[in-house]
Design a protein around this motif. Structure first.
Motif, mmCIF file in Angstrom:
data_model
loop_
_atom_site.group_PDB
_atom_site.id
_atom_site.type_symbol
_atom_site.label_atom_id
_atom_site.label_comp_id
_atom_site.label_asym_id
_atom_site.label_seq_id
_atom_site.Cartn_x
_atom_site.Cartn_y
_atom_site.Cartn_z
ATOM 1 N N GLN A 122 -3.817 1.722 2.087
ATOM 2 C CA GLN A 122 -4.043 1.797 0.646
ATOM 3 C C GLN A 122 -4.686 0.518 0.122
ATOM 4 O OE1 GLN A 122 -1.246 4.119 -1.632
ATOM 5 N NE2 GLN A 122 0.245 3.893 0.019
ATOM 6 N N GLN B 156 -5.344 -1.846 -3.337
ATOM 7 C CA GLN B 156 -5.124 -2.248 -4.729
ATOM 8 C C GLN B 156 -6.326 -3.106 -5.105
ATOM 9 O OE1 GLN B 156 -2.615 -1.835 -7.214
ATOM 10 N NE2 GLN B 156 -4.089 -2.922 -8.459
ATOM 11 N N ASP B 157 -7.141 -2.637 -6.048
ATOM 12 C CA ASP B 157 -8.339 -3.346 -6.495
ATOM 13 C C ASP B 157 -8.013 -4.079 -7.789
ATOM 14 O OD1 ASP B 157 -10.804 -4.205 -7.408
ATOM 15 O OD2 ASP B 157 -11.760 -2.226 -7.309
ATOM 16 N N CYS C 268 -3.441 -6.126 -14.594
ATOM 17 C CA CYS C 268 -2.098 -5.915 -14.047
ATOM 18 C C CYS C 268 -1.157 -6.752 -14.912
ATOM 19 C CB CYS C 268 -2.014 -6.371 -12.595
ATOM 20 S SG CYS C 268 -3.065 -5.460 -11.455
ATOM 21 N N TRP D 187 7.207 -4.515 -7.884
ATOM 22 C CA TRP D 187 5.831 -4.222 -7.482
ATOM 23 C C TRP D 187 4.845 -4.712 -8.541
ATOM 24 C CZ3 TRP D 187 2.662 -3.186 -3.737
ATOM 25 C CH2 TRP D 187 1.378 -2.741 -4.060
ATOM 26 N N ARG D 188 5.096 -4.362 -9.791
ATOM 27 C CA ARG D 188 4.176 -4.752 -10.864
ATOM 28 C C ARG D 188 4.141 -6.257 -11.053
ATOM 29 N NH1 ARG D 188 5.186 0.224 -15.187
ATOM 30 N NH2 ARG D 188 4.092 1.771 -13.909
ATOM 31 N N MET E 259 1.888 -7.540 -8.346
ATOM 32 C CA MET E 259 0.474 -7.273 -8.636
ATOM 33 C C MET E 259 -0.025 -8.211 -9.740
ATOM 34 S SD MET E 259 -0.276 -5.131 -6.320
ATOM 35 C CE MET E 259 0.956 -6.050 -5.378
ATOM 36 N N TYR F 11 -8.276 -8.150 -4.201
ATOM 37 C CA TYR F 11 -7.738 -6.889 -3.694
ATOM 38 C C TYR F 11 -6.536 -7.145 -2.801
ATOM 39 C CZ TYR F 11 -9.705 -7.867 0.928
ATOM 40 O OH TYR F 11 -9.987 -8.435 2.142
ATOM 41 N N CYS G 236 3.298 3.366 -4.317
ATOM 42 C CA CYS G 236 1.892 2.959 -4.352
ATOM 43 C C CYS G 236 0.999 4.088 -4.860
ATOM 44 C CB CYS G 236 1.437 2.490 -2.973
ATOM 45 S SG CYS G 236 2.171 0.921 -2.474
ATOM 46 N N GLU H 13 1.317 4.327 -8.531
ATOM 47 C CA GLU H 13 0.732 3.164 -9.202
ATOM 48 C C GLU H 13 -0.797 3.174 -9.135
ATOM 49 O OE1 GLU H 13 2.162 0.463 -11.002
ATOM 50 O OE2 GLU H 13 3.843 1.853 -11.065
ATOM 51 N N LEU I 204 -2.945 3.275 -6.374
ATOM 52 C CA LEU I 204 -3.697 2.671 -5.278
ATOM 53 C C LEU I 204 -4.583 3.724 -4.635
ATOM 54 C CD1 LEU I 204 -1.349 0.602 -5.712
ATOM 55 C CD2 LEU I 204 -1.660 0.043 -3.325
#
Length: 172
Positions: free
Chosen positions: A14, A16-17, A23, A120-121, A124, A134, A149, A152, A154
Motif C-alpha cells: 500500500q 500513502q502519498d 494529514c 495511525w493519523r 501520518m 510517501y 489502511c 484511510e 491508501l
C-alpha cells in the motif's frame, strides 16, 4: 498479483502519498513516549512485552539503545496501551523522502475505541510534517492494519504471496 485480484491472500502493498492532501493532527491521547510523564513512560516496557509478537519488544530494545527515531504512544488512565514507531524519514534510492514503515500495536483490551486510528493519523501527520513524500506499507490481507489502511484511503499497489515448495527426491 495485481490490485484487481478477486481473492487476494498474503500481503498487500500500500502507498500513502503525502503530497495528495493534508494529514491533520488528530489530537487525542497520543504523543511521543518521551513526552509522557515518567510514570507513563515506565509502562512502555510491560506494553512492549505484551505486544512482543507485533515487534514491540524489539522496538523497545532499539529505543533503549538510542537506535531509532521517536515512537508515538497512546495512553489511557496513565498507562500506554498503543504505540506506533519508530518515526523516521529517509531518502529512497532516487532521493525522495520516505516515511519508513513502523511497528504498530494496540493492546487487545484497548481495541475498538479508535486508538489505532488516532495513532495511525498521528503517525501520518508526523510523517507529512517532517517532509516525507510517501510511505510504502505491507499489510496482511484482511487483517486489522489492512482494513485500517484501506479505510484511510491508501492506494493498493498489488499483493505478494509466497508458498513454500517441498522438493521430493525419488530414490532409485
Amino acid at each position: 498479483l495485481g490490485p484487481e485480484t478477486e481473492f487476494p491472500r498474503g500481503t498487500r502493498i500500500q502507498l500513502q502519498d503525502f503530497t495528495a492532501g493534508p494529514c491533520p493532527d488528530p489530537g487525542g491521547p497520543v504523543r511521543p513516549v518521551t513526552d509522557w510523564p515518567v510514570a507513563v513512560q515506565e509502562t512502555f516496557a510491560p506494553f512492549a512485552s505484551a505486544m512482543a509478537a507485533d515487534g514491540l519488544a524489539f522496538l523497545h530494545r532499539q529505543m533503549q539503545a538510542g537506535r531509532c527515531g521517536p515512537v508515538l504512544a497512546a495512553a489511557v488512565d496513565g498507562r500506554i496501551v498503543g504505540a506506533i514507531g519508530p518515526m523516521e524519514v529517509r531518502h529512497d534510492a532516487i532521493g525522495c523522502p520516505q516515511l519508513m514503515p513502523q511497528y504498530f500495536a494496540v493492546l487487545p483490551e484497548a481495541r475498538g475505541q479508535g486508538l489505532g486510528r488516532v495513532l495511525w493519523r498521528a503517525a501520518m501527520h508526523w510523517g507529512q510534517s517532517h517532509g516525507a513524500a510517501y510511505q510504502l506499507l505491507q499489510t496482511e490481507v484482511g487483517g486489522p492494519s489492512d482494513r485500517l489502511c484501506q479505510s484511510e484511503g491508501l492506494a493498493s499497489l498489488g499483493f505478494s504471496h509466497s508458498t513454500q515448495v517441498w522438493a521430493r527426491r525419488d530414490r532409485a
